[in-house]
Design an enzyme around this catalytic site. Structure first.
Site, PDB file in Angstrom:
ATOM      1  N   LYS A 245       4.802  20.115  -2.341  1.00 15.18           N
ATOM      2  CA  LYS A 245       4.146  18.919  -2.886  1.00 15.18           C
ATOM      3  C   LYS A 245       2.695  19.191  -3.273  1.00 15.18           C
ATOM      4  CE  LYS A 245       3.466  17.069   1.833  1.00 15.18           C
ATOM      5  NZ  LYS A 245       4.349  18.028   2.534  1.00 15.18           N
ATOM      6  N   GLU A 270      -6.572  20.000   4.686  1.00 11.53           N
ATOM      7  CA  GLU A 270      -5.856  21.083   5.335  1.00 11.53           C
ATOM      8  C   GLU A 270      -6.274  22.452   4.813  1.00 11.53           C
ATOM      9  OE1 GLU A 270      -1.347  21.737   6.896  1.00 11.53           O
ATOM     10  OE2 GLU A 270      -1.555  21.159   4.791  1.00 11.53           O
ATOM     11  N   ARG A 279      -4.857  29.049  -5.878  1.00 14.35           N
ATOM     12  CA  ARG A 279      -3.574  28.576  -6.405  1.00 14.35           C
ATOM     13  C   ARG A 279      -3.704  28.144  -7.857  1.00 14.35           C
ATOM     14  NH1 ARG A 279       0.452  25.809  -2.140  1.00 14.35           N
ATOM     15  NH2 ARG A 279       0.041  27.148  -0.347  1.00 14.35           N
ATOM     16  N   ARG A 414       6.921   8.872   7.260  1.00 14.33           N
ATOM     17  CA  ARG A 414       6.567   9.124   8.653  1.00 14.33           C
ATOM     18  C   ARG A 414       5.498   8.177   9.177  1.00 14.33           C
ATOM     19  NH1 ARG A 414       5.091  15.148  10.955  1.00 14.33           N
ATOM     20  NH2 ARG A 414       4.857  14.604  13.148  1.00 14.33           N
ATOM     21  N   GLY A 417       5.751   1.969   8.359  1.00 12.63           N
ATOM     22  CA  GLY A 417       6.378   1.274   7.243  1.00 12.63           C
ATOM     23  C   GLY A 417       5.356   0.647   6.323  1.00 12.63           C
ATOM     24  N   LYS A 456      10.212   4.015  -5.245  1.00 17.41           N
ATOM     25  CA  LYS A 456       9.621   2.682  -5.389  1.00 17.41           C
ATOM     26  C   LYS A 456       8.687   2.705  -6.583  1.00 17.41           C
ATOM     27  CE  LYS A 456       6.592  -0.778  -3.311  1.00 17.41           C
ATOM     28  NZ  LYS A 456       5.705  -1.153  -2.193  1.00 17.41           N
ATOM     29  N   ARG A 458       6.648  -0.379  -8.448  1.00 19.46           N
ATOM     30  CA  ARG A 458       6.376  -1.812  -8.531  1.00 19.46           C
ATOM     31  C   ARG A 458       6.318  -2.303  -9.971  1.00 19.46           C
ATOM     32  NH1 ARG A 458       1.872  -3.198  -4.553  1.00 19.46           N
ATOM     33  NH2 ARG A 458       3.623  -3.083  -3.087  1.00 19.46           N
TER      34      ARG A 458
END
Length: 538
Positions: A245, A270, A279, A414, A417, A456, A458
């Site tokens: 990702k 990170e 990269r 994770r 919600g 999702k 919207r």
């Protein structure tokens, strides 16, 4: 002790005889200097507005969205305006008698100055002709008083040793922002004006390539579905480990900054900024990422790197690698980037590594509450700065234990919600090749294919978009591009040139290019050389 007695004696002597001049300058008794300053106010205009409100029945509709009871400086005026609002809420007429009666009901008639003072207010104006202009001046004075109060509180807190400077900075910025939000309201618009704005916007979109209305992702199929990353939206990109990702968002940032010259920023919690740039260099120069990591580049590869990273070095791409970034620090940094560089998009890598605001329940509750407060704060930043905010997120291990093709679902997000609730768009990255799935349901090869699953949306449709992932260069491209697939196990298996200068490469992983650094004539057996009809692969 003798000195202290002398000082008191001099002070008593000075004030006992006010006409005596004890120094070269007289005491400055002007209330506008030093500690004698008066708070900003417009008492005469407050009286004029209140009088006009009791003279004309429709006057309140012109100022009700401008003035609040706290906008008035005098307590008596606040009480009178509150009584007027009470009458307005009950659809009662507003005049001298009804306002006096309402004040009596509220128990504030004496505080307001009595019936005689109310009568005097109506005699000070003859009409409500300029009431809106007067109301705005009153509001401006009120805003100044609020800013003075905020500045005094900030000054007091700044002297405290226990004060966290970043929390104090955010508190100041948020307080000033709340003043503008509370007092500067957008008025309603009629259909004619709205239609005019809509037509102008449609005309501006007419000349845009592929109907893009947001920041382009650089992927044709994805932009066709999303029309670009939209302002005010929070986008969550989630995936399990090994779904690359981070490489995806770096490709997105590179495409926006290099190809479309859009100022963008990434906050990497990170990886260091050097690791991210390495990269990007591998992707831009199309050099093996393992070679970049080890610094083992041939002369022609150095030339290729310098030649192909020119645009990247000039791109408006900003990297912040502050670890354990708090939401307070992020908000302050984003505001600064917006003010100084007008950034069009922000990426956070990744959400679970951030720390929440303790006052918002971020650090006082459990981890789920903290993540919920962070996701809400990211959405607020997107709306405040009118930019898209993209946040990477982890997925739970339930994906790995699930049978079948292990495609991620919204329930796999994770720790909270609230992420799904706050996000305008949720995307999952999925590479079936990682799970040993080499063909899809239509018997098409999945080797080197990455899917963007829009779970999702919207303001749009839910679709799956397939892209080409080139692991060797840590980059994503459109699936339709003519990029040969290379097995994943071979991507990092290249042998580097030996010290003797002999070229010992695995077949198919490296292509020799004509370069002045190598000297001699070109080798026509390699693509892109002068004696070859094949195009250069870079």
């Amino acid at each position: 002790m003798h000195k202290a007695v002398t000082f008191v004696s001099m002070a008593e002597n000075q004030f006992s005889n006010p006409n005596r001049i004890t120094g070269k300058r007289k005491p400055d008794l002007n209330l506008s200097s030093g500690m004698g300053k008066l708070p900003p106010q417009a008492i005469d205009l407050e009286e004029a507005v209140l009088g006009a409100l009791m003279l004309e029945k429709d006057a309140l509709t012109a100022v009700v969205d401008i003035l609040k009871p706290e906008s008035f400086y005098k307590e008596a005026h606040k009480a009178i305006y509150t009584a007027i609002l009470d009458l307005f809420a009950d659809s009662q007429p507003i005049d001298l008698l009804t306002v006096t009666n309402q004040l009596r009901k509220n128990g504030q008639l004496e505080l307001a100055g009595g019936a005689f003072f109310i009568t005097e207010l109506t005699s000070k104006v003859s009409s409500a002709a300029n009431i809106e202009f007067h109301a705005r001046i009153i509001t401006e004075q009120s805003m100044k008083r609020e800013m003075i109060g905020i500045a005094s509180e900030i000054q007091k807190d700044a002297y405290e040793d226990t004060t966290d400077v970043f929390e104090l900075l955010d508190k100041m910025e948020q307080s000033l922002f709340e003043i503008s939000e509370k007092n500067i309201r957008k008025n309603y618009s009629n259909m004619r004006d709205i239609m005019k704005e809509a037509i102008i916007e449609l005309e501006s979109k007419k000349g845009q390539k592929d109907g893009l209305t947001g920041v382009p992702s650089g992927f044709t199929a994805l932009d066709r579905v999303t029309s670009g990353w939209k302002k005010n939206e929070l986008v969550i990109i989630a995936a399990r480990r090994h779904m690359v990702k981070r490489d995806f968002v770096l490709s997105v940032l590179r495409n926006a900054a290099v190809d479309h010259n859009r100022p963008v920023a990434i906050f990497s919690l990170e990886m260091s900024s050097i690791q991210l740039v390495n990269r990007l260099i591998s992707s831009e120069a199309e050099l093996d990422s393992e070679k970049i990591k080890k610094g083992n580049l041939a002369d022609y590869e150095w030339e290729q790197l310098i030649h192909k990273t020119g645009k990247l070095s000039k791109a408006p791409l900003f990297v912040d690698d502050t670890p354990a970034l708090s939401i307070l620090e992020l908000r302050a940094k984003c505001r600064k980037l917006k003010a100084q560089h007008d950034i069009q998009m922000v990426v956070i890598d990744y959400l679970q590594l951030m720390s929440g605001d303790s006052k918002a329940g971020g650090q006082g509750g459990n981890r789920e509450q903290e993540i919920a407060s962070i996701s809400r704060a990211l959405k607020k930043i997107a709306k405040e700065l009118s930019i898209p905010v993209i946040a990477l997120s982890q997925l739970s291990r339930a994906v790995e234990t699930r049978g079948g093709d292990k495609r991620p679902q919204l329930s796999d997000l994770r720790e909270s919600g609230a992420i799904e609730q706050d996000a305008d768009m949720v995307m999952f990255l999925y590479r079936p090749e990682y799970y040993g799935i080499t063909e899809d349901e239509n018997s098409n090869s999945t080797l080197g294919v990455g899917e963007v699953i829009i779970a999702k949306h919207r303001n749009g449709s839910l679709e799956n978009v397939k892209l080409r992932f080139i692991g060797k260069y840590t980059k994503f491209t459109d699936l339709e591009m003519n990029v040969p697939y290379q097995p994943q196990e071979a991507l990092y298996g290249s042998k580097f040139p030996s010290s003797s200068g002999s070229q010992d490469f695995d077949s198919g992983n490296t292509i020799r290019l004509q370069s002045k650094a190598n000297g001699g004539d070109s080798d026509s057996s390699f693509p892109g050389s002068m004696g070859s009809n094949e195009p250069a692969p870079f």
